[in-house]
Design a protein around this motif. Structure first.
Motif, mmCIF file in Angstrom:
data_model
loop_
_atom_site.group_PDB
_atom_site.id
_atom_site.type_symbol
_atom_site.label_atom_id
_atom_site.label_comp_id
_atom_site.label_asym_id
_atom_site.label_seq_id
_atom_site.Cartn_x
_atom_site.Cartn_y
_atom_site.Cartn_z
ATOM 1 N N SER A 1 0.830 -1.213 0.000
ATOM 2 C CA SER A 1 0.000 0.000 0.000
ATOM 3 C C SER A 1 0.862 1.259 0.000
ATOM 4 O O SER A 1 0.641 2.192 -0.784
ATOM 5 C CB SER A 1 -0.935 -0.002 1.215
ATOM 6 N N VAL A 2 1.849 1.291 0.883
ATOM 7 C CA VAL A 2 2.723 2.461 0.982
ATOM 8 C C VAL A 2 3.530 2.630 -0.301
ATOM 9 O O VAL A 2 3.670 3.742 -0.832
ATOM 10 C CB VAL A 2 3.654 2.338 2.204
ATOM 11 N N ALA A 3 4.076 1.529 -0.817
ATOM 12 C CA ALA A 3 4.902 1.601 -2.028
ATOM 13 C C ALA A 3 4.090 2.134 -3.205
ATOM 14 O O ALA A 3 4.591 2.959 -3.992
ATOM 15 C CB ALA A 3 5.478 0.228 -2.346
ATOM 16 N N LEU A 4 2.839 1.692 -3.355
ATOM 17 C CA LEU A 4 2.013 2.153 -4.460
ATOM 18 C C LEU A 4 1.787 3.660 -4.387
ATOM 19 O O LEU A 4 2.006 4.386 -5.368
ATOM 20 C CB LEU A 4 0.675 1.413 -4.443
ATOM 21 N N VAL A 5 1.366 4.138 -3.227
ATOM 22 C CA VAL A 5 1.034 5.565 -3.090
ATOM 23 C C VAL A 5 2.277 6.436 -3.259
ATOM 24 O O VAL A 5 2.261 7.433 -3.997
ATOM 25 C CB VAL A 5 0.368 5.822 -1.726
ATOM 26 N N VAL A 6 3.357 6.078 -2.604
ATOM 27 C CA VAL A 6 4.571 6.900 -2.672
ATOM 28 C C VAL A 6 5.167 6.880 -4.078
ATOM 29 O O VAL A 6 5.618 7.911 -4.589
ATOM 30 C CB VAL A 6 5.597 6.414 -1.628
ATOM 31 N N THR B 1 -2.283 12.842 -7.625
ATOM 32 C CA THR B 1 -1.779 11.583 -7.056
ATOM 33 C C THR B 1 -2.923 10.684 -6.615
ATOM 34 O O THR B 1 -2.962 9.482 -6.924
ATOM 35 C CB THR B 1 -0.854 11.871 -5.865
ATOM 36 N N GLY B 2 -3.887 11.262 -5.891
ATOM 37 C CA GLY B 2 -5.031 10.480 -5.445
ATOM 38 C C GLY B 2 -5.826 9.896 -6.605
ATOM 39 O O GLY B 2 -6.278 8.749 -6.561
ATOM 40 N N ALA B 3 -5.971 10.698 -7.683
ATOM 41 C CA ALA B 3 -6.721 10.221 -8.845
ATOM 42 C C ALA B 3 -5.983 9.094 -9.561
ATOM 43 O O ALA B 3 -6.594 8.118 -10.005
ATOM 44 C CB ALA B 3 -6.979 11.374 -9.804
ATOM 45 N N GLU B 4 -4.665 9.209 -9.683
ATOM 46 C CA GLU B 4 -3.898 8.208 -10.422
ATOM 47 C C GLU B 4 -3.684 6.923 -9.622
ATOM 48 O O GLU B 4 -3.512 5.860 -10.198
ATOM 49 C CB GLU B 4 -2.548 8.795 -10.849
ATOM 50 N N VAL B 5 -3.697 7.008 -8.316
ATOM 51 C CA VAL B 5 -3.652 5.786 -7.501
ATOM 52 C C VAL B 5 -4.955 5.018 -7.670
ATOM 53 O O VAL B 5 -4.989 3.788 -7.565
ATOM 54 C CB VAL B 5 -3.421 6.124 -6.008
ATOM 55 N N GLY B 6 -6.012 5.764 -8.009
ATOM 56 C CA GLY B 6 -7.382 5.281 -8.067
ATOM 57 C C GLY B 6 -7.608 3.830 -8.399
ATOM 58 O O GLY B 6 -7.980 3.033 -7.531
ATOM 59 N N PHE B 7 -7.401 3.434 -9.643
ATOM 60 C CA PHE B 7 -7.761 2.081 -10.077
ATOM 61 C C PHE B 7 -7.014 1.013 -9.284
ATOM 62 O O PHE B 7 -7.619 0.100 -8.715
ATOM 63 C CB PHE B 7 -7.472 1.928 -11.574
ATOM 64 N N GLY C 1 -5.283 1.333 -6.500
ATOM 65 C CA GLY C 1 -5.532 1.428 -5.068
ATOM 66 C C GLY C 1 -6.876 0.871 -4.669
ATOM 67 O O GLY C 1 -7.013 0.178 -3.658
ATOM 68 N N GLN C 2 -7.906 1.133 -5.487
ATOM 69 C CA GLN C 2 -9.240 0.672 -5.139
ATOM 70 C C GLN C 2 -9.378 -0.839 -5.245
ATOM 71 O O GLN C 2 -10.360 -1.406 -4.749
ATOM 72 C CB GLN C 2 -10.268 1.361 -6.038
ATOM 73 N N LEU C 3 -8.448 -1.487 -5.892
ATOM 74 C CA LEU C 3 -8.431 -2.940 -5.889
ATOM 75 C C LEU C 3 -7.472 -3.496 -4.842
ATOM 76 O O LEU C 3 -7.792 -4.442 -4.116
ATOM 77 C CB LEU C 3 -8.053 -3.465 -7.277
ATOM 78 N N LEU C 4 -6.284 -2.898 -4.742
ATOM 79 C CA LEU C 4 -5.266 -3.438 -3.839
ATOM 80 C C LEU C 4 -5.594 -3.199 -2.366
ATOM 81 O O LEU C 4 -5.456 -4.121 -1.548
ATOM 82 C CB LEU C 4 -3.903 -2.820 -4.160
ATOM 83 N N PHE C 5 -6.002 -2.001 -2.009
ATOM 84 C CA PHE C 5 -6.255 -1.709 -0.594
ATOM 85 C C PHE C 5 -7.273 -2.680 0.017
ATOM 86 O O PHE C 5 -6.999 -3.292 1.061
ATOM 87 C CB PHE C 5 -6.726 -0.256 -0.414
ATOM 88 N N PRO C 6 -8.443 -2.845 -0.583
ATOM 89 C CA PRO C 6 -9.411 -3.790 0.008
ATOM 90 C C PRO C 6 -8.957 -5.239 -0.060
ATOM 91 O O PRO C 6 -9.172 -5.999 0.889
ATOM 92 C CB PRO C 6 -10.683 -3.564 -0.801
#
Length: 533
Positions: free
Chosen positions: A38-43, A89-95, A97-102
């Motif tokens: 999670s951290v690696a993806l966002v950063v 950043t929040g928009a590009e993490v979108g797809f 992130g919305q699969l990986l986080f959950p």
């Protein structure tokens, strides 16, 4: 009832501290993986966005183009504060992130609970001085700590890249709340399902359904962001005008799910679940054929994957008209190097199609490993079914299932795109893409076969290939990945289809490599000892 049992019954949380320590010692890889990925993806996305959009003009241009694009909104969710680096950043993490986080939260929860119970360790512990609810409470504590640690690390990482501390904290809080909410879903599924495999399959299906629900709501611009939990995350609006209601919604949902977990854990028998495996026929065939056995054991996972990816490609096809409106100008198409306005959508759909086909193969390999670990494979091989016949039959079914998922989804993509856009060539293009990507899909399946041949627990490592394929397909430009890193994806090696022409030489090499790996897997499986049975 004896006095000691009355005391334990009155103290359902007895031994909680020791259970937390035990869970941390045995399941720390899952917890670290959840936080680390999670951290690696966002950063990584934050660093890439900082390099791509260095000037206010470039950010305003992003907000006016990609930020206002209906297909982009459908994939990544609604964007807010897109004139800032944090909002982009929040928009590009979108797809991703919305699969990986959950998924990460859900799988970690199942690993901490149902997997431990399935092996019999939880029953041994609760038969001693450990309360009935202590394992569930310990898993909850570890998941909460993991979610909080993930949020703290994301905040530090985003601030280190130069993003505002306040917005970073709001965004990280949303990620933590999302992880914890779906971890609670995983805990409930672990209480309801008798097998961890069933819990994982149902959980993955629920995550994908939640994503598709958000996809439809945002793609059609409905004012119903509350309809899916994955629609709540963008609504935090971390870098625009932060809102607390999505965090409250995640919190209330998590508490409700944990309450249901507590009730279920208090009423069910150890090792039991509401969703039990369906009993087989009273009489088996005189001679069990391996391909038929694989078909029976894999049908649920295969049909679920096929249904979800077909729904995905159908939605992509339905949104192709919107993409045509955005870039229908011939000069724009020429500048982007495209023949048809629907090609970018087809390329994104194709990435998911190959990932789904690879997932079917990996699930087949994992199921074969589970049968071996449980000793049932050894019982089968003690009959007249040889190892060679078993292996060839099993993988013939698994490879066919993966190929069918890919081709059927390609046909559906072509049909829906043709029906909506009116471009007849869309059908043949989608079919050509599906056929060209058969080689990378079969290569992923062959790697899965080799991993299963080496050890029944190794197929889980194959998910790294599927994950990297998706990362390269959706985030290669944002992360500014070098060409060698992109070529680690078997899909990218063939080319970004249908935008590029397929590399026929690479397809031939991948087909040959898949054949070599399959033959090697058979040799390895024939020579090694079974882990059980």
């Amino acid at each position: 009832m004896s006095r000691p049992h009355r005391m334990l019954g009155a103290r359902p949380l007895a031994g909680l501290g020791r259970m937390v320590a035990l869970g941390l010692r045995t399941c720390w890889p899952s917890l670290i993986l959840t936080a680390g990925v999670s951290v690696a993806l966002v950063v990584a996305v934050a660093i890439g966005i900082k390099g791509l959009y260095q000037t206010p003009t470039s950010r305003l241009e992003y907000a006016a183009t990609a930020g206002a694009s209906i297909p982009n909104i459908a994939f990544n969710g609604r964007g807010y504060g897109l004139s800032s680096l944090g909002g982009i950043t929040g928009a590009e993490v979108g797809f991703m992130g919305q699969l990986l986080f959950p998924l990460l939260g859900l799988l970690a929860a199942i690993r901490l609970t149902r997997r431990e119970e399935e092996t019999g360790r939880t029953e041994l512990l609760t038969a001693s001085r450990v309360g009935r609810l202590a394992p569930l409470a310990a898993a909850t504590v570890l998941l909460v700590v993991t979610a909080l640690a993930t949020g703290a690390l994301i905040t530090v990482g985003m601030v280190a890249t130069g993003l505002p501390a306040s917005g970073s904290a709001w965004y990280a809080s949303g990620v933590s709340a999302c992880i914890l909410c779906f971890a609670a879903v995983g805990l409930l599924l672990a209480e309801l399902c008798q097998q961890s495999l069933t819990a994982r399959q149902l959980g993955i299906g629920l995550v994908l359904i939640a994503f598709l629900a958000r996809f439809i709501v945002d793609g059609l611009e409905w004012e119903a962001t509350w309809a899916s939990p994955l629609g709540w995350l963008p609504e935090v609006r971390a870098f625009d005008a932060p809102q607390a209601w999505p965090l409250a919604a995640f919190g209330v949902t998590s508490l409700a799910l944990l309450g249901a977990c507590t009730v279920a854990a208090g009423r069910r028998d150890a090792g039991a679940g509401a969703f039990t495996p369906r009993p087989g026929p009273a009489r088996g065939p005189a001679r069990q054929r391996a391909w038929r056995l694989a078909l029976v054991l894999e049908r649920t996972a295969t049909l679920t994957s096929a249904a979800l990816v077909c729904l995905w490609t159908l939605l992509i096809g339905l949104f192709s008209e919107e993409m045509t409106k955005v870039i229908a100008n011939p000069s724009v198409l020429a500048a982007m190097g495209l023949e048809r306005a629907t090609d970018p959508m087809a390329a994104m759909a194709a990435t998911i199609m190959v990932a789904a086909a690879g997932a079917v193969a990996l699930l087949g390999a994992s199921r074969l490993g589970a049968e071996e670990s449980a000793g049932r494979l050894g019982l089968l091989l003690s009959t007249r079914c040889s190892r060679t016949r078993l292996w060839l039959g099993w993988w013939a079914t698994t490879l066919t299932s993966a190929a069918v998922v890919l081709i059927v989804s390609a046909l559906l993509l072509g049909s829906s795109t043709w029906a909506v856009s009116g471009q007849e060539e869309s059908f043949s293009t989608a079919l050509e893409v599906g056929c060209a990507y058969l080689a990378p899909a079969l290569l992923i399946a062959a790697v899965s076969a080799l991993l299963a041949a080496l050890d029944p627990h190794l197929p889980v490592a194959g998910w790294a290939i599927v994950l990297w394929t998706v990362v390269v397909g959706f985030l290669a430009e944002v992360l500014d990945l070098p060409e060698w890193a992109r070529d680690l994806s078997p899909v990218h090696m063939v080319g970004v289809l249908p935008v590029d022409d397929p590399d026929l030489q690479v397809i031939a090499y991948q087909g040959g490599a898949a054949l070599v790996l399959l033959v090697t897997s058979l040799i390895v499986f024939r020579r090694r000892s079974l882990r059980a049975g």
